[in-house]
Structures are given as C-alpha cells and as structure tokens.
Enzyme design. Structure first.
Site, PDB file in Angstrom:
ATOM      1  N   SER A   1      -5.364   1.968  -0.955  1.00  0.00           N
ATOM      2  CA  SER A   1      -5.635   1.218  -2.186  1.00  0.00           C
ATOM      3  C   SER A   1      -7.136   0.987  -2.266  1.00  0.00           C
ATOM      4  O   SER A   1      -7.810   0.908  -1.233  1.00  0.00           O
ATOM      5  CB  SER A   1      -4.925  -0.146  -2.147  1.00  0.00           C
TER       6      SER A   1
ATOM      7  N   TYR B   1      -2.813  -7.926   2.539  1.00  0.00           N
ATOM      8  CA  TYR B   1      -2.700  -6.624   1.850  1.00  0.00           C
ATOM      9  C   TYR B   1      -3.977  -5.802   2.055  1.00  0.00           C
ATOM     10  O   TYR B   1      -3.911  -4.635   2.424  1.00  0.00           O
ATOM     11  CB  TYR B   1      -2.415  -6.840   0.366  1.00  0.00           C
TER      12      TYR B   1
HETATM   13  P1  NAP Z   1       6.694   0.271  -6.276  1.00  0.00           P
HETATM   14  O1  NAP Z   1       7.035   0.858  -7.597  1.00  0.00           O
HETATM   15  O2  NAP Z   1       7.126  -1.121  -5.966  1.00  0.00           O
HETATM   16  O3  NAP Z   1       7.228   1.278  -5.170  1.00  0.00           O
HETATM   17  C1  NAP Z   1       7.346   0.927  -3.816  1.00  0.00           C
HETATM   18  C2  NAP Z   1       8.321   1.888  -3.178  1.00  0.00           C
HETATM   19  O4  NAP Z   1       8.451   1.547  -1.797  1.00  0.00           O
HETATM   20  C3  NAP Z   1       9.706   1.808  -3.796  1.00  0.00           C
HETATM   21  O5  NAP Z   1      10.252   3.103  -3.847  1.00  0.00           O
HETATM   22  C4  NAP Z   1      10.491   0.962  -2.809  1.00  0.00           C
HETATM   23  O6  NAP Z   1      11.845   1.342  -2.890  1.00  0.00           O
HETATM   24  C5  NAP Z   1       9.839   1.392  -1.494  1.00  0.00           C
HETATM   25  N1  NAP Z   1      10.004   0.392  -0.455  1.00  0.00           N
HETATM   26  C6  NAP Z   1       9.693  -0.927  -0.504  1.00  0.00           C
HETATM   27  N2  NAP Z   1      10.040  -1.529   0.637  1.00  0.00           N
HETATM   28  C7  NAP Z   1      10.580  -0.562   1.428  1.00  0.00           C
HETATM   29  C8  NAP Z   1      11.137  -0.549   2.724  1.00  0.00           C
HETATM   30  N3  NAP Z   1      11.205  -1.673   3.454  1.00  0.00           N
HETATM   31  N4  NAP Z   1      11.606   0.608   3.218  1.00  0.00           N
HETATM   32  C9  NAP Z   1      11.553   1.741   2.494  1.00  0.00           C
HETATM   33  N5  NAP Z   1      11.037   1.803   1.262  1.00  0.00           N
HETATM   34  C10 NAP Z   1      10.551   0.670   0.744  1.00  0.00           C
HETATM   35  O7  NAP Z   1       5.125   0.280  -6.044  1.00  0.00           O
HETATM   36  P2  NAP Z   1       4.014   1.424  -6.111  1.00  0.00           P
HETATM   37  O8  NAP Z   1       2.872   0.850  -6.838  1.00  0.00           O
HETATM   38  O9  NAP Z   1       4.565   2.714  -6.549  1.00  0.00           O
HETATM   39  O10 NAP Z   1       3.605   1.488  -4.582  1.00  0.00           O
HETATM   40  C11 NAP Z   1       3.477   2.688  -3.868  1.00  0.00           C
HETATM   41  C12 NAP Z   1       2.266   2.593  -2.953  1.00  0.00           C
HETATM   42  O11 NAP Z   1       1.082   2.515  -3.751  1.00  0.00           O
HETATM   43  C13 NAP Z   1       2.235   1.363  -2.042  1.00  0.00           C
HETATM   44  O12 NAP Z   1       1.812   1.755  -0.747  1.00  0.00           O
HETATM   45  C14 NAP Z   1       1.195   0.474  -2.684  1.00  0.00           C
HETATM   46  O13 NAP Z   1       0.583  -0.395  -1.762  1.00  0.00           O
HETATM   47  C15 NAP Z   1       0.234   1.519  -3.226  1.00  0.00           C
HETATM   48  N6  NAP Z   1      -0.667   1.053  -4.305  1.00  0.00           N
HETATM   49  C16 NAP Z   1      -0.166   0.608  -5.496  1.00  0.00           C
HETATM   50  C17 NAP Z   1      -1.042   0.156  -6.474  1.00  0.00           C
HETATM   51  C18 NAP Z   1      -0.565  -0.362  -7.786  1.00  0.00           C
HETATM   52  O14 NAP Z   1      -1.341  -1.032  -8.482  1.00  0.00           O
HETATM   53  N7  NAP Z   1       0.668  -0.076  -8.170  1.00  0.00           N
HETATM   54  C19 NAP Z   1      -2.435   0.194  -6.237  1.00  0.00           C
HETATM   55  C20 NAP Z   1      -2.898   0.654  -5.032  1.00  0.00           C
HETATM   56  C21 NAP Z   1      -2.021   1.100  -4.064  1.00  0.00           C
HETATM   57  P3  NAP Z   1      13.133   0.472  -2.468  1.00  0.00           P
HETATM   58  O15 NAP Z   1      12.979  -0.888  -3.046  1.00  0.00           O
HETATM   59  O16 NAP Z   1      14.255   1.288  -3.038  1.00  0.00           O
HETATM   60  O17 NAP Z   1      13.127   0.496  -0.964  1.00  0.00           O
END
Ligand code: NAP
Length: 267
Positions: free
Chosen positions: A141, A154
């Site tokens: 991130s 985080y």
């Molecule tokens: P998201 O839509 O909430 O997706 C998170 C994913 O992780 C979901 O598929 C969730 O699925 C899975 N997950 C959560 N807890 C889990 C667990 N204990 N075991 C296995 N799977 C798990 O969020 P996202 O934004 O796409 O996040 C993806 C990555 O991008 C993360 O690493 C996040 O830190 C990073 N990121 C996001 C942003 C942003 O602004 N969105 C910015 C920078 C970085 P289930 O609930 O089905 O398990």
C-alpha cells in the site's frame, strides 16, 4: 526472465483487488486457484470466469489466519506444478489507534498481512526457484510510505511487505523468479467498510477505481517493475526517495557513535 504462462493462485479473490486480478488473469488465459474465506462467493466468481473465458478455475476456501487452513494453501502452492504466479493480496485494515483499538483485530491483521503473506511468498519462492520461472506479486500500500495518514498497525504491516518484497527480489531474481510489490493508493473496495471507514468521505480525486488500479498494476508487472505505485505520475519521485534511503547506507552501522551522542565521561 520468462513471462509466466501457468496458473495463478490469488489470495483474497472473493472481492475487490483480488477478484479483479482473477478477472484479468483469466482473460489473459491463466488457469486460476481462488483463495478466500467466503466459499460461495468464490464459487460464483469461478463459474462466471469459466463461462466467460474457458480457463480452469479451482476454489480453495481458507481463512489465512488459521494455521491449518493456511497450511493447506501452502501445500497446494508447493505441490501444484501448474502454479507459476502468486498474487499475495488478501489483507485487512484494523480500525482504531494502537492504544484504543481491538488487540485481537490488530493481531489478526498481522497474521494475515504479514505472516500469511510471508509464508506463502516463501513457499512460492522455493517452488518457483526450483523451476526457474514464476512470479510473486505482493500487494502492499502507499501507506507503507505514509505512516502519518494510516493506522499504526496497518502502515507497519504494509511497510513490512515493501521491505520484504525488496529483499525477496534480490534473493530469487537470479533464479528467474519475477517479484513485484504493488502500492495502491485509496481504491474503491470493501476494505473500507470492513474497517468501519467511509471512503466516499475522501476527495474523489484521491480514490481510484479498482479496475484502473489493477490494470495499472499489471502494466507495471508486464514492464518487470519491482515497485509499482499506480497513481504516482513521475517514477523519478520514487527513485529519488529510494536513492535517499540508499545514501544513508555507509553511515547506518559504524564502530563509533555519532559526535552528537558522545557523552562526557564524569571525572
Ligand atoms: P477487500 O475487497 O476487502 O478484499 C479483501 C480480500 O481478502 C477479500 O477477498 C477477503 O475475502 C479476503 N480476506 C480477508 N480476510 C481473510 C482471511 N482471514 N483469510 C483469507 N482471505 C481473507 O479489500 P481490497 O482493497 O481488495 O484489499 C486487497 C489488498 O489490497 C489488501 O492487502 C489491502 O491491504 C490492499 N490495499 C487496498 C487498498 C484500498 O484502498 N482498497 C489500498 C492499498 C492496499 P473473504 O472475506 O471472503 O475472506
């Protein structure tokens, strides 16, 4: 370095960035192994991608903070020789300050964002190095670079992913394994709601659509970038930052303390 053509294992594939990677990689012809906790959601996505693209899609429901579940995913990565790409994406943000937030959520975030990411990358590094091909993509991130505007836990986990990835690339690059850290800025996904935050409160100019973010990350991947910051207009800014860090090198470990820390010994 060969572009991996084999299957991709994507963690956190049930929504957001992971589900978008699944769509894009399926359209590029990669078979997929989709990992997350919500099996029904993964099955729905898998059925759609099979129908749309004709690739083979397996679903592996796992809670990556649970040791037995995570070991099953590690086992799949270690033994399925079709897998050539790991998208190490599953992650959460724990709300609150360190002093006032929920300690168990802090611990679970570290288990997912740090422990699971590290172990899966390590298993992939071993398997891919042995075959002299493959790619490991770790989703960090921009908050790795901006602790002031993040929760402490985080930013800590994402700073870990950045450092971990930089060194991993040095370790496995010579073996023919491609490594990339993606540093998204704020992106419209469910992560915000899951952490009790409303991303629509941010200026719209600061938040990227998830399709554009993943397409940019894949463009960086295709260029062989180690660090991809999708929103950063001028890559020279990252290079200057990294050069400043490297310039510290000769003075980070020396046989004497700096002059300002020299204390007068009492007579
Ligand atoms: P998201 O839509 O909430 O997706 C998170 C994913 O992780 C979901 O598929 C969730 O699925 C899975 N997950 C959560 N807890 C889990 C667990 N204990 N075991 C296995 N799977 C798990 O969020 P996202 O934004 O796409 O996040 C993806 C990555 O991008 C993360 O690493 C996040 O830190 C990073 N990121 C996001 C942003 C942003 O602004 N969105 C910015 C920078 C970085 P289930 O609930 O089905 O398990």
């Amino acid at each position: 370095m060969k572009t991996p053509k084999g299957a991709a294992l994507i963690t956190g594939a049930s929504s957001g960035i992971g589900a978008t990677y699944a769509d894009r990689l399926a359209r590029r012809g990669h078979d997929l192994i989709l990992v997350a906790r919500d099996k029904a959601r993964l099955e729905t996505l898998a059925a759609k991608l099979r129908a749309d693209t004709g690739v083979a899609v397996d679903v592996l429901a796992a809670d990556l903070t649970d040791r037995a579940d995570r070991l099953a995913v590690e086992q799949r990565l270690a033994t399925d020789e079709r897998i050539e790409i790991l998208i190490n994406n599953a992650g959460v943000a724990a709300p609150g300050t360190v002093a006032e937030g929920d300690l168990d959520r802090l611990e679970a975030m570290i288990a997912l964002n740090v422990t699971a990411v590290s172990r899966l990358a390590a298993v992939a590094a071993r398997a891919f190095s042995a075959r002299a091909t493959g790619a490991i993509v770790n989703i960090a991130s921009v908050l790795a670079l901006a602790p002031e505007i993040s929760g402490a836990g985080y930013t800590g986990t994402k700073g870990y992913v950045l450092n971990f990835t930089q060194k991993l690339a040095l370790e496995v690059g010579a073996a023919g394994v491609q490594v990339q850290a993606v540093l998204p800025g704020a992106t419209y996904t469910e992560i915000w709601e899951r952490a009790g935050q409303d991303v629509t409160q941010f200026p719209a100019s600061m938040v990227m659509g998830v399709d554009e973010m993943v397409d940019a990350a894949l463009a960086g991947f295709d260029r062989g970038e180690l660090i991809t910051i999708p929103s950063l207009p001028d890559p020279a800014d990252w290079e200057a930052f990294n050069a400043a860090r490297l310039a510290l090198g000769p003075n980070l470990s020396r046989d004497h303390a700096a002059a300002r820390y020299k204390v007068l010994t009492p007579a």
